[in-house]
Design an enzyme around this catalytic site. Sequence first.
Site, PDB file in Angstrom:
ATOM      1  N   ALA A  32      34.429  43.897  58.187  1.00  0.00           N
ATOM      2  CA  ALA A  32      35.768  43.292  58.132  1.00  0.00           C
ATOM      3  C   ALA A  32      35.804  42.313  56.961  1.00  0.00           C
ATOM      4  CB  ALA A  32      36.127  42.626  59.444  1.00  0.00           C
ATOM      5  N   LEU A  33      35.468  42.813  55.789  1.00  0.00           N
ATOM      6  CA  LEU A  33      35.227  41.970  54.622  1.00  0.00           C
ATOM      7  C   LEU A  33      36.484  41.253  54.150  1.00  0.00           C
ATOM      8  CD1 LEU A  33      32.917  44.283  52.461  1.00  0.00           C
ATOM      9  CD2 LEU A  33      32.279  42.681  54.283  1.00  0.00           C
ATOM     10  N   HIS A  34      36.269  40.029  53.670  1.00  0.00           N
ATOM     11  CA  HIS A  34      37.327  39.233  53.065  1.00  0.00           C
ATOM     12  C   HIS A  34      36.803  38.639  51.760  1.00  0.00           C
ATOM     13  CE1 HIS A  34      35.067  35.843  54.652  1.00  0.00           C
ATOM     14  NE2 HIS A  34      35.221  36.290  55.882  1.00  0.00           N
ATOM     15  N   GLY A  36      35.711  35.829  50.972  1.00  0.00           N
ATOM     16  CA  GLY A  36      34.469  35.071  51.099  1.00  0.00           C
ATOM     17  C   GLY A  36      33.251  35.966  50.976  1.00  0.00           C
ATOM     18  N   HIS A  37      33.275  37.097  51.691  1.00  0.00           N
ATOM     19  CA  HIS A  37      32.179  38.066  51.578  1.00  0.00           C
ATOM     20  C   HIS A  37      32.052  38.566  50.133  1.00  0.00           C
ATOM     21  CE1 HIS A  37      33.189  38.905  55.990  1.00  0.00           C
ATOM     22  NE2 HIS A  37      31.950  38.449  56.010  1.00  0.00           N
ATOM     23  N   LYS A 151      30.385  28.565  55.657  1.00  0.00           N
ATOM     24  CA  LYS A 151      31.248  28.454  56.844  1.00  0.00           C
ATOM     25  C   LYS A 151      30.379  28.449  58.103  1.00  0.00           C
ATOM     26  CE  LYS A 151      33.528  31.868  58.747  1.00  0.00           C
ATOM     27  NZ  LYS A 151      33.138  31.766  60.192  1.00  0.00           N
ATOM     28  N   ASP A 152      29.358  29.269  58.105  1.00  0.00           N
ATOM     29  CA  ASP A 152      28.375  29.276  59.199  1.00  0.00           C
ATOM     30  C   ASP A 152      27.194  28.402  58.777  1.00  0.00           C
ATOM     31  OD1 ASP A 152      29.542  31.393  61.103  1.00  0.00           O
ATOM     32  OD2 ASP A 152      29.544  32.435  59.186  1.00  0.00           O
ATOM     33  N   SER A 187      37.595  34.210  57.665  1.00  0.00           N
ATOM     34  CA  SER A 187      36.749  34.738  58.729  1.00  0.00           C
ATOM     35  C   SER A 187      37.289  36.098  59.129  1.00  0.00           C
ATOM     36  CB  SER A 187      36.768  33.793  59.941  1.00  0.00           C
ATOM     37  OG  SER A 187      36.159  34.411  61.058  1.00  0.00           O
TER      38      SER A 187
END
Length: 282
Positions: A32-34, A36-37, A151-152, A187
């Site tokens: 579920a890439l966005h 950020g990835h 983020k994590d 996310s």
Amino acid sequence: MLIFNKKSDLSAFLSPLINQNKSIGFVPTMGALHEGHLSLLKKSLAENDITVMSIFVNPTQFNNAEDLEKYPRTLEKDVEKMSTISNKIIVYAPAVLDIYEGNTVSQSFEYDGLEHQMEGQHRPGHFDGVGTIVKRLFEIIQPNNAYFGEKDFQQLQIVKKLVSKHKLPVHIIGCPIFREKSGLAMSSRNERLSPEARKKAALIFEILTEAKEIFQEKSIAETIHFVEESFEKHPEFELEYFEIADEATLLPISEKESDKKYRGFIAIFIENIRLIDNISLN
């Protein structure tokens, strides 16, 4: 773009490249890439000869069966997004059986107490699942560098500890949080929010930003009270926790010290979807 579903095929492809001392960058994801990835991917492509991205929804790090079931799985769209950046990315998209070989359970890990804070308190067994999959993927791919988003942040610190304690030959690189224009931390779970909730969720970063300003002048207790009181005014949110912790130990702090780095960590529900975020307070 090469896509591998079996670790044996991926290892056979990578082995001669490793023997040629090609540098391998690795970006582990659950898909579920966005953006950020994709920012992690771009960094890996710039810094390594070869880049591998894994797309695997890891069952052992979910303590909520419903969350696992509803987690978005969008491999075809993910590959399309990757292809806009480069066609030289190697994708590892295994089935659960290929990773766990019929024994889908976590190993037990100790991270010198990092695992007992925040996410560890609210998601029992989560970091055993994270350690299990990350260590397994490192063994399969044998990367020189691995890229994780801040983020994590707790997960990032735990992966660094995992590498240190198990003497794994991987350099862990933390990368800044990517945010939507509203400030909401990107996310995969954002995709499950209604348009209205996604708009409202921008409040999370707004309050974190205000908390950072308050932290400069006021006490730890006053800063925490501000965050808790702010979300009480918005009943569509359910605050699970807001903690101010030492970046290195992740332990909650009781007083400020000038030589320490502090970070505010938050977990919150909206529309029964759990979102996390954090902000440097220094």
